[in-house]
Design a protein around this motif. Structure first.
Motif, PDB file in Angstrom:
ATOM      1  N   ALA A 156       0.861  -1.186   0.000  1.00  0.00           N
ATOM      2  CA  ALA A 156       0.000   0.000   0.000  1.00  0.00           C
ATOM      3  C   ALA A 156       0.892   1.229   0.000  1.00  0.00           C
ATOM      4  CB  ALA A 156      -0.901  -0.001   1.233  1.00  0.00           C
ATOM      5  N   VAL A 157       0.515   2.224  -0.810  1.00  0.00           N
ATOM      6  CA  VAL A 157       1.307   3.441  -0.914  1.00  0.00           C
ATOM      7  C   VAL A 157       0.484   4.617  -0.408  1.00  0.00           C
ATOM      8  CG1 VAL A 157       2.534   5.001  -2.468  1.00  0.00           C
ATOM      9  CG2 VAL A 157       2.592   2.544  -2.877  1.00  0.00           C
ATOM     10  N   ASN A 158       1.069   5.362   0.520  1.00  0.00           N
ATOM     11  CA  ASN A 158       0.449   6.577   1.031  1.00  0.00           C
ATOM     12  C   ASN A 158       0.859   7.704   0.091  1.00  0.00           C
ATOM     13  OD1 ASN A 158      -0.439   8.799   2.366  1.00  0.00           O
ATOM     14  ND2 ASN A 158       0.742   8.436   4.228  1.00  0.00           N
ATOM     15  N   ALA A 159       0.110   7.858  -1.009  1.00  0.00           N
ATOM     16  CA  ALA A 159       0.466   8.835  -2.035  1.00  0.00           C
ATOM     17  C   ALA A 159      -0.006  10.237  -1.702  1.00  0.00           C
ATOM     18  CB  ALA A 159      -0.120   8.405  -3.373  1.00  0.00           C
ATOM     19  N   ALA A 160      -0.937  10.380  -0.770  1.00  0.00           N
ATOM     20  CA  ALA A 160      -1.506  11.692  -0.454  1.00  0.00           C
ATOM     21  C   ALA A 160      -0.607  12.498   0.481  1.00  0.00           C
ATOM     22  CB  ALA A 160      -2.886  11.523   0.169  1.00  0.00           C
ATOM     23  N   SER A 161       0.391  11.877   1.025  1.00  0.00           N
ATOM     24  CA  SER A 161       1.290  12.529   1.978  1.00  0.00           C
ATOM     25  C   SER A 161       2.348  13.353   1.250  1.00  0.00           C
ATOM     26  CB  SER A 161       1.968  11.465   2.831  1.00  0.00           C
ATOM     27  OG  SER A 161       3.015  12.005   3.577  1.00  0.00           O
ATOM     28  N   GLN A 162       2.932  14.325   1.957  1.00  0.00           N
ATOM     29  CA  GLN A 162       4.070  15.070   1.404  1.00  0.00           C
ATOM     30  C   GLN A 162       5.295  14.170   1.292  1.00  0.00           C
ATOM     31  OE1 GLN A 162       4.621  18.472   3.921  1.00  0.00           O
ATOM     32  NE2 GLN A 162       3.266  19.740   2.681  1.00  0.00           N
ATOM     33  N   ASN A 163       5.342  13.143   2.105  1.00  0.00           N
ATOM     34  CA  ASN A 163       6.437  12.172   2.083  1.00  0.00           C
ATOM     35  C   ASN A 163       5.861  10.792   1.781  1.00  0.00           C
ATOM     36  OD1 ASN A 163       8.415  14.119   2.935  1.00  0.00           O
ATOM     37  ND2 ASN A 163       7.499  13.982   4.959  1.00  0.00           N
ATOM     38  N   PRO A 164       5.585  10.483   0.504  1.00  0.00           N
ATOM     39  CA  PRO A 164       4.970   9.193   0.171  1.00  0.00           C
ATOM     40  C   PRO A 164       5.834   8.028   0.655  1.00  0.00           C
ATOM     41  CG  PRO A 164       5.205  10.576  -1.788  1.00  0.00           C
ATOM     42  CD  PRO A 164       5.881  11.283  -0.666  1.00  0.00           C
ATOM     43  N   ALA A 165       5.154   6.969   1.074  1.00  0.00           N
ATOM     44  CA  ALA A 165       5.845   5.777   1.543  1.00  0.00           C
ATOM     45  C   ALA A 165       5.065   4.540   1.121  1.00  0.00           C
ATOM     46  CB  ALA A 165       5.987   5.804   3.062  1.00  0.00           C
ATOM     47  N   ALA A 166       5.791   3.466   0.879  1.00  0.00           N
ATOM     48  CA  ALA A 166       5.187   2.181   0.551  1.00  0.00           C
ATOM     49  C   ALA A 166       5.289   1.296   1.784  1.00  0.00           C
ATOM     50  CB  ALA A 166       5.909   1.539  -0.624  1.00  0.00           C
ATOM     51  N   THR A 167       4.175   0.674   2.146  1.00  0.00           N
ATOM     52  CA  THR A 167       4.147  -0.254   3.266  1.00  0.00           C
ATOM     53  C   THR A 167       3.902  -1.644   2.711  1.00  0.00           C
ATOM     54  OG1 THR A 167       3.287   1.458   4.723  1.00  0.00           O
ATOM     55  CG2 THR A 167       3.047  -0.814   5.473  1.00  0.00           C
ATOM     56  N   PHE A 168       4.692  -2.607   3.158  1.00  0.00           N
ATOM     57  CA  PHE A 168       4.615  -3.981   2.673  1.00  0.00           C
ATOM     58  C   PHE A 168       4.033  -4.873   3.757  1.00  0.00           C
ATOM     59  CE2 PHE A 168       7.809  -1.789   0.287  1.00  0.00           C
ATOM     60  CZ  PHE A 168       7.596  -2.224  -1.013  1.00  0.00           C
ATOM     61  N   TYR A 169       3.078  -5.730   3.366  1.00  0.00           N
ATOM     62  CA  TYR A 169       2.395  -6.643   4.280  1.00  0.00           C
ATOM     63  C   TYR A 169       2.584  -8.074   3.797  1.00  0.00           C
ATOM     64  CZ  TYR A 169      -0.209  -2.400   5.493  1.00  0.00           C
ATOM     65  OH  TYR A 169      -0.563  -1.128   5.870  1.00  0.00           O
ATOM     66  N   LYS A 170       2.771  -8.965   4.744  1.00  0.00           N
ATOM     67  CA  LYS A 170       2.823 -10.401   4.431  1.00  0.00           C
ATOM     68  C   LYS A 170       1.923 -11.099   5.441  1.00  0.00           C
ATOM     69  CE  LYS A 170       5.693 -14.085   3.022  1.00  0.00           C
ATOM     70  NZ  LYS A 170       6.127 -14.185   1.674  1.00  0.00           N
ATOM     71  N   ASN A 171       0.961 -11.846   4.943  1.00  0.00           N
ATOM     72  CA  ASN A 171      -0.009 -12.533   5.799  1.00  0.00           C
ATOM     73  C   ASN A 171      -0.711 -11.566   6.752  1.00  0.00           C
ATOM     74  OD1 ASN A 171       0.749 -15.002   4.609  1.00  0.00           O
ATOM     75  ND2 ASN A 171       2.449 -15.205   6.048  1.00  0.00           N
ATOM     76  N   GLY A 172      -1.009 -10.371   6.267  1.00  0.00           N
ATOM     77  CA  GLY A 172      -1.738  -9.384   7.066  1.00  0.00           C
ATOM     78  C   GLY A 172      -0.900  -8.613   8.062  1.00  0.00           C
ATOM     79  N   GLU A 173       0.375  -8.928   8.175  1.00  0.00           N
ATOM     80  CA  GLU A 173       1.273  -8.257   9.116  1.00  0.00           C
ATOM     81  C   GLU A 173       2.180  -7.283   8.377  1.00  0.00           C
ATOM     82  OE1 GLU A 173       1.416  -8.838  12.526  1.00  0.00           O
ATOM     83  OE2 GLU A 173      -0.313 -10.174  12.287  1.00  0.00           O
ATOM     84  N   VAL A 174       2.433  -6.125   8.974  1.00  0.00           N
ATOM     85  CA  VAL A 174       3.345  -5.150   8.376  1.00  0.00           C
ATOM     86  C   VAL A 174       4.768  -5.697   8.449  1.00  0.00           C
ATOM     87  CG1 VAL A 174       4.326  -2.831   8.569  1.00  0.00           C
ATOM     88  CG2 VAL A 174       1.883  -3.177   8.946  1.00  0.00           C
ATOM     89  N   VAL A 175       5.421  -5.739   7.288  1.00  0.00           N
ATOM     90  CA  VAL A 175       6.813  -6.178   7.216  1.00  0.00           C
ATOM     91  C   VAL A 175       7.732  -4.972   7.331  1.00  0.00           C
ATOM     92  CG1 VAL A 175       8.525  -7.304   5.747  1.00  0.00           C
ATOM     93  CG2 VAL A 175       6.191  -8.158   5.807  1.00  0.00           C
ATOM     94  N   GLY A 176       7.326  -3.862   6.710  1.00  0.00           N
ATOM     95  CA  GLY A 176       8.140  -2.652   6.770  1.00  0.00           C
ATOM     96  C   GLY A 176       7.604  -1.577   5.851  1.00  0.00           C
TER      97      GLY A 176
END
Length: 120
Positions: free
Chosen positions: A53-73
């Motif tokens: 999932a990418v937080n594109a609406a932020s001034q500092n966009p970031a991609a968050t990675f999930y595996k089996n429903g848990e945040v990996v980083g």
């Protein structure tokens, strides 16, 4: 009085566009990591299926990675708009150094954006 209403309407429309853009990425996209890859200096993804999932609406966009429903980083990302939609999801890696490949870019199928990752 009319001027204030026009300004509020324009501001509301701008916020709606930014919010809608963020929602496109916020839903999350399934990606398949083929090789062990590092993003930035702190996040390493093992081969496997992830939701990103990418937080594109932020001034500092970031991609968050999930595996089996848990945040990996999470990693900062630069979103680069392209003229055409990507025909398939592609993950670009650098040449391996010390058996580690850097993930440099992710292009998502059906999207007009390239997600470019910086490395320190």
């Amino acid at each position: 009085m009319k001027r204030k209403m026009v300004v509020k309407s324009l501001l509301g429309a701008a916020v709606a566009v930014v919010f809608a853009t963020g929602l496109v990425f916020a839903k999350g996209e399934n990606i398949n990591i083929i090789y062990r890859g590092q993003i930035g200096s702190n996040l390493t993804l093992a081969p496997g299926n992830y939701k990103m999932a990418v937080n594109a609406a932020s001034q500092n966009p970031a991609a968050t990675f999930y595996k089996n429903g848990e945040v990996v980083g999470t990693a900062p990302v630069k979103i680069v708009a392209e003229a055409n939609k990507n025909s398939q999801t592609e993950i670009f890696y650098s040449t391996p150094e010390s058996h580690v490949r850097q993930i440099t870019e992710i292009d998502l199928s059906g999207k007009r954006d390239r997600l470019v990752f910086k490395h320190s």
